[in-house]
Design an enzyme around this catalytic site. Structure first.
Site, PDB file in Angstrom:
ATOM      1  N   TYR A 182      16.360  -9.905   2.507  1.00 30.32           N
ATOM      2  CA  TYR A 182      15.983  -8.638   1.886  1.00 30.32           C
ATOM      3  C   TYR A 182      17.201  -7.828   1.441  1.00 30.32           C
ATOM      4  O   TYR A 182      17.129  -7.113   0.442  1.00 30.32           O
ATOM      5  CB  TYR A 182      15.073  -7.831   2.820  1.00 30.32           C
ATOM      6  N   LEU A 216       5.146 -10.655   1.978  1.00 36.70           N
ATOM      7  CA  LEU A 216       5.573 -11.504   0.875  1.00 36.70           C
ATOM      8  C   LEU A 216       5.481 -12.923   1.431  1.00 36.70           C
ATOM      9  O   LEU A 216       6.020 -13.195   2.502  1.00 36.70           O
ATOM     10  CB  LEU A 216       7.020 -11.198   0.466  1.00 36.70           C
ATOM     11  N   SER A 276       0.874  -1.176   0.000  1.00 32.70           N
ATOM     12  CA  SER A 276       0.000   0.000   0.000  1.00 32.70           C
ATOM     13  C   SER A 276       0.907   1.221   0.000  1.00 32.70           C
ATOM     14  O   SER A 276       2.122   1.102   0.184  1.00 32.70           O
ATOM     15  CB  SER A 276      -0.926   0.004   1.229  1.00 32.70           C
TER      16      SER A 276
END
Length: 183
Positions: free
Chosen positions: A154, A110, A83
């Site tokens: 990440y 995710l 978002s």
């Protein structure tokens, strides 16, 4: 030499088949499949889900263009839901709000279906998602929060650590990370 496949020589008609692999934005109709994958992925690790079914529907209604699903033969195998956020860092409000004028994409979750894990699908999906975000004129960076053990994953995807996140969920503390999309 022109070769005809056995399928095309049988009356000239092809059977409709689903694509082997497809990436597309999610719709509210995908919410239950999303929740089933998310619930299995997170409940065993943290005891809770980042997004509950009503929140998944909320974001897929408000900003479906900030989601990406990976489908194999019509079945959802992995997804990302995001978002927009309008502040430098994430706050508790970022967990449930979509700020339409924001320039940061908050990646809420995710998740990869259990039978498709350890195959690199999470990395591939994140790469495709970040490439997709580069096409959105309003997106300047991607933000996420994760537990310590996910930081190396990440970082391999190109995210940098911003530091401890002010958001907590119960006993869980998070690290906040960002990835420039443009600029």
């Amino acid at each position: 030499i022109h070769l005809r496949s056995p399928r095309s020589s049988a009356g000239g008609q092809r059977r409709h088949t689903l694509p082997a692999s497809e990436f597309r934005c999610l719709s509210p109709e995908d919410a239950v499949s999303v929740f089933e994958i998310e619930r299995e992925a997170f409940i065993s690790v943290s005891g809770d889900c980042p997004l509950h079914l009503d929140e998944i529907r909320h974001f897929l209604n408000l900003c479906p263009e900030l989601s990406l699903g990976w489908f194999e033969e019509g079945r959802l195998v992995a997804f990302i839901i995001g978002s927009l956020w309008d502040q430098e860092r994430l706050s508790q409000a970022a967990l449930t709000l979509h700020k339409p004028l924001g320039t940061a994409v908050h990646i809420h979750v995710l998740a990869v279906h259990r039978t498709f894990r350890q195959q690199g699908k999470g990395s591939i999906l994140m790469w495709r998602y970040l490439q997709y975000l580069r096409c959105l004129p309003f997106a300047r960076r991607a933000l996420l929060m994760c537990e310590d053990f996910l930081v190396p994953f990440y970082q391999k995807c190109g995210f940098e650590v911003l530091g401890p996140c002010e958001v907590t969920v119960g006993e869980l503390a998070f690290i906040e990370m960002q990835h420039p999309v443009r600029g």
